[in-house]
Design a protein around this motif. Structure first.
Motif, PDB file in Angstrom:
ATOM      1  N   TYR A   1      62.222  99.488   1.823  1.00 49.38           N
ATOM      2  CA  TYR A   1      62.545  98.372   0.849  1.00 49.38           C
ATOM      3  C   TYR A   1      63.379  97.331   1.414  1.00 49.38           C
ATOM      4  O   TYR A   1      64.041  97.525   2.561  1.00 49.38           O
ATOM      5  N   ARG A   2      63.275  95.991   0.910  1.00 48.74           N
ATOM      6  CA  ARG A   2      64.064  94.875   1.573  1.00 48.74           C
ATOM      7  C   ARG A   2      64.635  94.030   0.523  1.00 48.74           C
ATOM      8  O   ARG A   2      63.856  93.986  -0.684  1.00 48.74           O
ATOM      9  N   GLN A   3      65.542  93.439   0.784  1.00 45.30           N
ATOM     10  CA  GLN A   3      66.393  92.562  -0.227  1.00 45.30           C
ATOM     11  C   GLN A   3      66.725  91.220   0.619  1.00 45.30           C
ATOM     12  O   GLN A   3      67.589  91.515   1.405  1.00 45.30           O
ATOM     13  N   ALA A   4      66.102  90.128   0.277  1.00 44.28           N
ATOM     14  CA  ALA A   4      66.459  88.976   1.182  1.00 44.28           C
ATOM     15  C   ALA A   4      67.832  88.332  -0.006  1.00 44.28           C
ATOM     16  O   ALA A   4      67.629  88.554  -1.363  1.00 44.28           O
ATOM     17  N   PRO A   5      68.522  87.314   0.231  1.00 41.99           N
ATOM     18  CA  PRO A   5      69.682  86.769  -0.510  1.00 41.99           C
ATOM     19  C   PRO A   5      68.976  86.161  -1.538  1.00 41.99           C
ATOM     20  O   PRO A   5      67.822  85.313  -1.214  1.00 41.99           O
TER      21      PRO A   5
ATOM     22  N   PRO B   1      60.162  84.686   9.954  1.00 43.03           N
ATOM     23  CA  PRO B   1      61.380  84.202   9.326  1.00 43.03           C
ATOM     24  C   PRO B   1      61.772  84.824   7.854  1.00 43.03           C
ATOM     25  O   PRO B   1      62.630  85.338   7.510  1.00 43.03           O
ATOM     26  N   GLU B   2      60.652  84.708   7.199  1.00 37.16           N
ATOM     27  CA  GLU B   2      60.490  85.137   5.837  1.00 37.16           C
ATOM     28  C   GLU B   2      60.689  86.846   5.818  1.00 37.16           C
ATOM     29  O   GLU B   2      60.892  87.258   4.611  1.00 37.16           O
ATOM     30  N   ASP B   3      60.699  87.344   6.869  1.00 37.53           N
ATOM     31  CA  ASP B   3      61.174  88.860   7.031  1.00 37.53           C
ATOM     32  C   ASP B   3      62.340  89.087   7.028  1.00 37.53           C
ATOM     33  O   ASP B   3      63.217  90.432   6.821  1.00 37.53           O
ATOM     34  N   THR B   4      63.442  88.066   7.046  1.00 35.08           N
ATOM     35  CA  THR B   4      64.734  88.288   7.168  1.00 35.08           C
ATOM     36  C   THR B   4      65.168  88.917   5.837  1.00 35.08           C
ATOM     37  O   THR B   4      64.870  88.283   4.880  1.00 35.08           O
ATOM     38  N   ALA B   5      65.891  89.757   5.870  1.00 42.33           N
ATOM     39  CA  ALA B   5      66.267  90.777   4.832  1.00 42.33           C
ATOM     40  C   ALA B   5      67.303  91.868   5.279  1.00 42.33           C
ATOM     41  O   ALA B   5      67.402  92.326   6.298  1.00 42.33           O
ATOM     42  N   VAL B   6      67.894  92.487   4.199  1.00 38.82           N
ATOM     43  CA  VAL B   6      68.627  93.833   4.449  1.00 38.82           C
ATOM     44  C   VAL B   6      67.349  94.751   3.918  1.00 38.82           C
ATOM     45  O   VAL B   6      66.892  94.734   2.847  1.00 38.82           O
TER      46      VAL B   6
ATOM     47  N   GLY C   1      69.555 104.558   1.526  1.00 37.67           N
ATOM     48  CA  GLY C   1      70.486 104.415   2.809  1.00 37.67           C
ATOM     49  C   GLY C   1      71.271 103.145   2.325  1.00 37.67           C
ATOM     50  O   GLY C   1      71.164 102.605   1.323  1.00 37.67           O
ATOM     51  N   GLN C   2      72.164 102.934   3.193  1.00 35.78           N
ATOM     52  CA  GLN C   2      73.076 102.042   3.281  1.00 35.78           C
ATOM     53  C   GLN C   2      72.613 100.498   3.489  1.00 35.78           C
ATOM     54  O   GLN C   2      73.238  99.490   3.018  1.00 35.78           O
ATOM     55  N   GLY C   3      71.447 100.503   3.983  1.00 38.76           N
ATOM     56  CA  GLY C   3      70.831  99.335   4.301  1.00 38.76           C
ATOM     57  C   GLY C   3      71.401  98.678   5.725  1.00 38.76           C
ATOM     58  O   GLY C   3      72.318  99.124   6.124  1.00 38.76           O
ATOM     59  N   ILE C   4      70.319  97.998   6.517  1.00 30.44           N
ATOM     60  CA  ILE C   4      70.298  97.470   7.738  1.00 30.44           C
ATOM     61  C   ILE C   4      69.784  95.926   7.722  1.00 30.44           C
ATOM     62  O   ILE C   4      68.899  95.762   7.397  1.00 30.44           O
ATOM     63  N   GLN C   5      70.614  95.275   8.391  1.00 32.45           N
ATOM     64  CA  GLN C   5      70.113  93.695   8.623  1.00 32.45           C
ATOM     65  C   GLN C   5      69.075  93.472   9.627  1.00 32.45           C
ATOM     66  O   GLN C   5      69.209  94.135  10.833  1.00 32.45           O
ATOM     67  N   VAL C   6      68.078  92.879   9.066  1.00 31.76           N
ATOM     68  CA  VAL C   6      66.987  92.261   9.987  1.00 31.76           C
ATOM     69  C   VAL C   6      66.949  90.934   9.710  1.00 31.76           C
ATOM     70  O   VAL C   6      66.830  90.400   8.685  1.00 31.76           O
ATOM     71  N   THR C   7      67.273  90.118  11.161  1.00 30.49           N
ATOM     72  CA  THR C   7      67.099  88.458  11.022  1.00 30.49           C
ATOM     73  C   THR C   7      66.095  88.140  12.002  1.00 30.49           C
ATOM     74  O   THR C   7      65.976  88.410  13.059  1.00 30.49           O
ATOM     75  N   VAL C   8      65.322  87.330  11.401  1.00 35.16           N
ATOM     76  CA  VAL C   8      64.015  86.780  12.323  1.00 35.16           C
ATOM     77  C   VAL C   8      64.419  85.417  12.592  1.00 35.16           C
ATOM     78  O   VAL C   8      64.279  84.647  11.498  1.00 35.16           O
TER      79      VAL C   8
END
Length: 114
Positions: free
Chosen positions: A37-41, A87-92, A105-112
């Motif tokens: 899963y992912r969650q963006a701000p 860029p829109e893939d940027t999320a935890v 899981g605790q989540g991991i940051q991905v920044t494009v």
């Protein structure tokens, strides 16, 4: 208790690739449904990839043909290969394992970004 630990996130330029991995601490890993899963701000958490114990996979249209989920039952790991990142893939990003309950899981940051 099931624990999930993600790795592999970071900063990547648009068009680049990243591979996320998640180790699941459970010996009966093979019977779990697994997902990323992912969650963006400011946005809701969304599923971006799913794989069941038989290897059936599903993806939303937003990542189809760019993301690939895989599982290694011998190593209790689930991975997410992400290509042609935008860029829109940027999320935890979070990995998830579910059987009767769902674990995260605790989540991991991905920044494009360029």
């Amino acid at each position: 208790q099931v624990q999930l630990v993600e790795s592999g996130g970071g900063l990547v330029q648009p068009g680049g690739s990243l591979r996320l991995s998640c180790i699941v601490s459970r010996n009966i890993f093979s019977i779990y449904n697994l997902a990323w899963y992912r969650q963006a701000p400011g946005k809701q958490r969304e599923q971006v990839a799913f794989i069941n114990p038989s290897g059936l996979t599903t993806y939303p249209d937003s990542v189809k043909d760019r993301f690939t989920i895989s599982r290694d039952n011998a190593k209790n790991t689930v991975s997410l290969q992400m290509n042609n990142l935008k860029p829109e893939d940027t999320a935890v990003y979070y990995c998830s394992a579910s059987y009767s309950l769902q674990y995260w899981g605790q989540g991991i940051q991905v920044t494009v970004s360029s």
